[in-house]
Design a protein around this motif. Structure first.
Motif, mmCIF file in Angstrom:
data_model
loop_
_atom_site.group_PDB
_atom_site.id
_atom_site.type_symbol
_atom_site.label_atom_id
_atom_site.label_comp_id
_atom_site.label_asym_id
_atom_site.label_seq_id
_atom_site.Cartn_x
_atom_site.Cartn_y
_atom_site.Cartn_z
ATOM 1 N N CYS A 61 -0.458 -9.929 1.080
ATOM 2 C CA CYS A 61 -1.544 -8.951 1.219
ATOM 3 C C CYS A 61 -1.671 -8.100 -0.051
ATOM 4 N N HIS A 62 -0.547 -7.754 -0.665
ATOM 5 C CA HIS A 62 -0.582 -6.982 -1.901
ATOM 6 C C HIS A 62 -1.145 -7.817 -3.055
ATOM 7 N N LYS A 63 -0.794 -9.088 -3.074
ATOM 8 C CA LYS A 63 -1.197 -9.945 -4.196
ATOM 9 C C LYS A 63 -2.688 -10.218 -4.235
ATOM 10 N N LYS A 77 -7.942 -3.830 -4.265
ATOM 11 C CA LYS A 77 -7.624 -2.523 -4.835
ATOM 12 C C LYS A 77 -6.476 -2.653 -5.839
ATOM 13 N N ASN A 78 -5.442 -3.403 -5.458
ATOM 14 C CA ASN A 78 -4.292 -3.584 -6.343
ATOM 15 C C ASN A 78 -4.593 -4.533 -7.494
ATOM 16 N N TYR A 79 -5.368 -5.592 -7.185
ATOM 17 C CA TYR A 79 -5.674 -6.616 -8.196
ATOM 18 C C TYR A 79 -7.158 -6.946 -8.142
ATOM 19 N N ILE A 96 -0.039 -2.095 7.542
ATOM 20 C CA ILE A 96 0.823 -3.234 7.842
ATOM 21 C C ILE A 96 1.584 -3.004 9.145
ATOM 22 N N CYS A 150 -5.018 -8.135 -2.614
ATOM 23 C CA CYS A 150 -5.778 -6.914 -2.334
ATOM 24 C C CYS A 150 -6.666 -6.561 -3.525
ATOM 25 N N CYS A 177 5.240 -8.210 10.170
ATOM 26 C CA CYS A 177 5.324 -8.514 8.741
ATOM 27 C C CYS A 177 6.526 -9.409 8.424
ATOM 28 N N ASN A 206 7.199 -10.045 5.105
ATOM 29 C CA ASN A 206 7.538 -9.667 3.729
ATOM 30 C C ASN A 206 7.194 -10.731 2.695
ATOM 31 N N ASN A 248 -8.383 2.260 6.250
ATOM 32 C CA ASN A 248 -7.281 1.670 5.501
ATOM 33 C C ASN A 248 -6.655 0.492 6.232
ATOM 34 N N ASN A 284 4.485 -10.558 0.919
ATOM 35 C CA ASN A 284 3.797 -9.787 -0.116
ATOM 36 C C ASN A 284 2.407 -10.329 -0.457
#
Length: 342
Positions: A23-25, A29-31, A12, A27, A17, A19, A9, A21
């Protein structure tokens, strides 16, 4: 990246970090990058010398060669100093370093930025990787017009730590192994340089664990990309279930084409292509329908490893009858009462 053998996995670092965001945008897996329906289904093989040195029909070798000969670069995975990492290269003579199936989780750290930097120069780049890695690459470079992608039909992949543990028990140091082969056409066994770690005709414990789906990281059993719609411009795998069954022992590649870039790559290639029954291809490649199923024995397998048992003991505990059968075959071969064969 935290590799705890049974999962890998991204974690973070809260101290570093900022903040943003980002990495989330991006990723996968998320997108997940957009999936596309195959427009063309093909099977075939390359020239005999290419086919003989390939896991399957040689499609991977030929697509790399075609891209380089047409002025592009290739990003693919190789074994180097005990690690399975990606490199970007443009020298056709280096292709043998990157060929062959790799039944282990590869490490893409750094390759996304390397490819992005190359694309900025206007060079075409072919990226060959697992579907999740292709999705990540497309997210990272925003589907650059010069990025060409090939995703692999993937069963799932174990942590490299498991491979290291398994072959060390057979007396090999992965850091000192110059080359490793996991299969040849329809024969499945781990070989190094290429020397089988068990006698020909006997299945080693690592191959046994991999083919049964026992040792994959946990995310592989819920893979978003194990379906008919694909993330790459092209998809390659084995043409299991082919009507050309007499050719399987030599290796037959399956190729799915999703995009115009995929068609462009097919036109570049010097390859013996044949039509394929896509219904048979889907039926005989479950990864085109659903992810690998989570074996009941997996929990016990990893519990044994965490308790300090050897890899071979953990596999035996999971599949005693299969292991016993392979041990008997090994003994019969040693006594020259059995000639081997898968």
């Amino acid at each position: 990246m935290v590799d705890d053998i049974e999962y890998m996995n991204a974690v973070i670092d809260v101290i570093l970090c900022i903040n943003c965001n980002m990495c989330h945008k991006i990723c996968q897996k998320n997108y997940p990058a957009g999936l596309r329906k195959p427009q063309n289904w093909l099977q075939g093989w390359g020239e005999e010398n290419i086919r003989a040195t390939s896991s399957s029909g040689g499609f991977g070798q030929e697509i790399m060669r075609a891209m380089i000969r047409n002025g592009g670069a290739v990003a693919a995975c190789k074994l180097k100093e005990g690690k399975f990492k990606f490199e970007l290269f443009e020298d056709e003579s280096r292709i043998p370093e990157f060929i062959g199936s790799k039944y282990v989780k590869s490490n893409p750290t750094g390759i996304y930025q390397t490819v992005k930097d190359s694309l900025k120069t206007g060079k075409k780049v072919l990226f060959i990787g697992l579907p999740c890695q292709v999705s990540a690459m497309r997210n990272y470079v925003k589907d650059d017009k010069n990025l060409y992608t090939v995703d692999l039909i993937c069963h799932g992949s174990p942590s490299a730590k498991l491979l290291y543990k398994a072959i060390s028990e057979y007396g090999y140091d992965l850091k000192k192994v110059k080359a490793i082969y996991f299969r040849s056409a329809d024969k499945f066994a781990v070989e190094t340089q290429p020397v089988p770690i068990v006698p020909k005709g006997v299945q080693d414990r690592y191959t046994m664990a991999f083919l049964s789906g026992l040792c994959y990281t946990e995310n592989c059993y819920s893979c978003h990309y194990a379906q008919t719609e694909r993330v790459g411009d092209l998809t390659i795998g084995d043409s299991w279930g082919t009507e050309l069954s007499g050719e399987l022992s030599k290796g037959v590649s399956l190729a799915l084409c999703q995009t115009e870039k995929g068609k462009e790559m097919l036109d570049m290639m010097d390859f013996n292509f044949y039509d394929v029954d896509f219904n048979a291809a889907i039926q005989n490649n479950h990864q085109l329908r659903h992810p690998s199923e989570l074996p009941q024995e997996r929990k016990k397998f990893f519990e044994d490893l965490h308790r300090g048992k050897s890899f071979r003991q953990a596999v035996f505990h999971a599949y005693p009858k299969t292991c016993f059968k392979q041990s008997v075959k090994k003994l019969l071969i040693k006594m020259k009462l059995y000639s081997g064969g898968q």
